[in-house]
Scaffold this active site. Structure first.
Site, PDB file in Angstrom:
ATOM      1  N   GLY A  71      46.076  20.154 -87.694  1.00  7.33           N
ATOM      2  CA  GLY A  71      47.016  21.257 -87.563  1.00  7.33           C
ATOM      3  C   GLY A  71      47.956  20.992 -86.397  1.00  7.33           C
ATOM      4  O   GLY A  71      47.694  20.126 -85.560  1.00  7.33           O
ATOM      5  N   LYS A  72      49.054  21.709 -86.343  1.00  8.15           N
ATOM      6  CA  LYS A  72      49.985  21.594 -85.222  1.00  8.15           C
ATOM      7  C   LYS A  72      50.922  22.785 -85.260  1.00  8.15           C
ATOM      8  O   LYS A  72      51.150  23.383 -86.320  1.00  8.15           O
ATOM      9  CB  LYS A  72      50.806  20.311 -85.317  1.00  8.15           C
ATOM     10  CG  LYS A  72      51.232  19.756 -83.964  1.00  8.15           C
ATOM     11  CD  LYS A  72      50.085  19.051 -83.260  1.00  8.15           C
ATOM     12  CE  LYS A  72      50.557  18.309 -82.032  1.00  8.15           C
ATOM     13  NZ  LYS A  72      49.491  17.496 -81.451  1.00  8.15           N
ATOM     14  N   GLY A  73      51.477  23.134 -84.107  1.00  2.73           N
ATOM     15  CA  GLY A  73      52.404  24.246 -84.087  1.00  2.73           C
ATOM     16  C   GLY A  73      52.923  24.520 -82.697  1.00  2.73           C
ATOM     17  O   GLY A  73      52.810  23.687 -81.797  1.00  2.73           O
TER      18      GLY A  73
ATOM     19  N   ASP B  30      49.360  21.170 -75.656  1.00  2.71           N
ATOM     20  CA  ASP B  30      50.268  20.097 -76.060  1.00  2.71           C
ATOM     21  C   ASP B  30      51.440  20.131 -75.086  1.00  2.71           C
ATOM     22  O   ASP B  30      51.261  20.541 -73.939  1.00  2.71           O
ATOM     23  CB  ASP B  30      50.690  20.309 -77.526  1.00  2.71           C
ATOM     24  CG  ASP B  30      51.146  19.014 -78.203  1.00  2.71           C
ATOM     25  OD1 ASP B  30      52.231  18.530 -77.845  1.00  2.71           O
ATOM     26  OD2 ASP B  30      50.428  18.502 -79.077  1.00  2.71           O
TER      27      ASP B  30
END
Length: 422
Positions: free
Chosen positions: A113-115, A154
């Site tokens: 996942g990433k965001g 991040d």
């Protein structure tokens, strides 16, 4: 760090590597369903939210937030949240894809996942940043959780922001530290997390050097970058492998000394002067120039597409260990292969961070916490096993380490999907 490389080039590279790995898998198993293989590489869910914020001056504004949940066949989605003006759905989709591959190649039970939020956090006060983070957490709601999707820090996010997410999420669900990783130690974070990515890079470098019969004692090593990964990684390469770091860099430029850099002095100078220019007993040069200096091992740890068609033919290193994500263009990768330069790809080399995030999650779920030596021992076990599996694939089928890593990862995701049914 900023980069002028287009996001389209990132997507194209990841797509090219993925398609090549799917073709390799079909060659290994002619019965494999090519359409299914391509389908499972598409994101499962893409979340776009409008995050409201009342500014300190009373004005109202909002920022777009994103969470791409790529694949969860092997376990909950896992990946970072970044706060940066350039965050968008395309970037999140590509990086979520890479996280699915990264967790699979090191065989930890996560998907990808990433965001993040398209905002420059430097323009916000602490109160505004906290409010924005809490509002984003509420908008994500039950789309995140310890058995659903576990975000992490991040770009421009840190332990404090993770702490706000834990607190906001727990208000409606009870104490739930496992919803997020990268937390402060006081809130269930793991020892060894700060050094994890650099330590993982060190293990990858050590294993590759063994395979190449490259003696690391006195080997000349260049790190492009001097952030968290490079600062820890450089010290570990020197202290544990006996290498000699001869170059490091910041966003403004690089310092180089063929006889070695005093890393402690360089870090002190960097913090005192907000840069490295003028550091004594070292040559000042651009990041691009640093990449092509004479060295045994090159570890790009900062910029995307640092290795590209304009410099791939000039690189002098025998071994490249990709500390940064997506730091080699697809065309440049082909040039390096032709020149017999050994490359440990990003999805393997820099997986130390997500491995220790996995350890943090395990500790949270069990409410039992490890000492730092246990963390390091477990990280070494996972990184070495993953390296050997990818190397075996590369040697058996006469392909690059990158293609082997992608193939191992996609094969694991494919098997998990077939076993679960669809």
């Amino acid at each position: 760090m900023s980069t002028t490389i287009s996001k389209k080039s990132t997507v194209d590279a990841v797509t090219a590597y993925t398609n090549a790995a799917i073709e390799e898998l079909q060659a290994l198993d002619p019965g494999a369903d090519a359409e299914l293989l391509r389908a499972i590489m598409k994101p499962k869910r893409q979340i776009v939210v409008e995050v409201p914020l009342r500014r300190d001056d009373g004005t109202y504004t909002s920022y777009q937030g994103y969470r791409v949940q790529h694949n969860d066949a092997r376990g909950p989605f896992k990946g970072g949240l970044r706060f940066h003006p350039t965050v968008d759905l395309h970037e999140a989709r590509t990086l979520a894809h890479l996280m699915s591959l990264k967790t699979a190649v090191v065989n930890i039970p996560f998907g990808g996942g990433k965001g993040g939020i398209a905002v420059d956090p430097k323009t916000l006060s602490i109160r505004e940043l906290e409010t924005l983070t809490r509002n984003f957490t509420n908008l994500l709601g039950d789309n995140i959780g310890p058995n659903v999707d576990i975000p992490a820090p991040d770009v421009n996010t840190n332990g404090q922001i993770m702490a706000w997410i834990v607190d906001e999420y727990s208000k409606k669900r009870g104490h739930c530290p496992g919803v997020i990783t990268g937390k402060p130690i006081e809130l269930g974070g793991s020892l060894g997390r700060d050094e994890a990515t650099g330590r993982g890079v060190m293990y990858a470098t050590r294993e590759a050097a063994k395979e190449l019969k490259l003696n690391m004692k006195g080997a000349k090593v260049v790190f492009q970058g001097f952030g968290n990964l490079a600062s820890f990684g450089a010290r570990l390469v020197e202290h544990e492998l006996g290498g000699k770091v001869i170059g490091v860099s910041s966003s403004q430029g690089a310092i180089y000394n063929k006889n070695g850099i005093d890393l402690n002095a360089a870090e002190t100078y960097y913090h005192n002067h907000k840069g490295m220019k003028g550091f004594p007993n070292a040559e000042w040069m651009t990041n691009e120039e640093l990449l092509v200096q004479d060295c045994d091992v090159l570890i790009p740890s900062a910029l995307e597409k640092a290795i590209n068609v304009s410099n791939a033919n000039q690189i002098k290193a025998k071994l490249i260990v990709e500390g940064a994500n997506d730091c080699t263009e697809a065309e440049a990768d082909a040039i390096l292969k032709e020149r017999n330069i050994f490359v440990v790809p990003d999805i393997l080399a820099n997986a130390g961070g997500v491995c220790v995030s996995y350890f943090e999650w395990v500790q949270n779920l069990n409410n039992h916490y490890w000492d730092v030596e246990t963390v390091r021992k477990e990280l070494e076990r996972i990184m070495v096993a993953a390296y050997k599996q990818v190397s075996a694939m590369a040697n058996e089928h006469h392909v690059s380490m990158r293609l082997a890593a992608y193939t191992v990862a996609i094969q694991r995701i494919h098997r998990a999907t077939m076993l679960r049914g669809f």
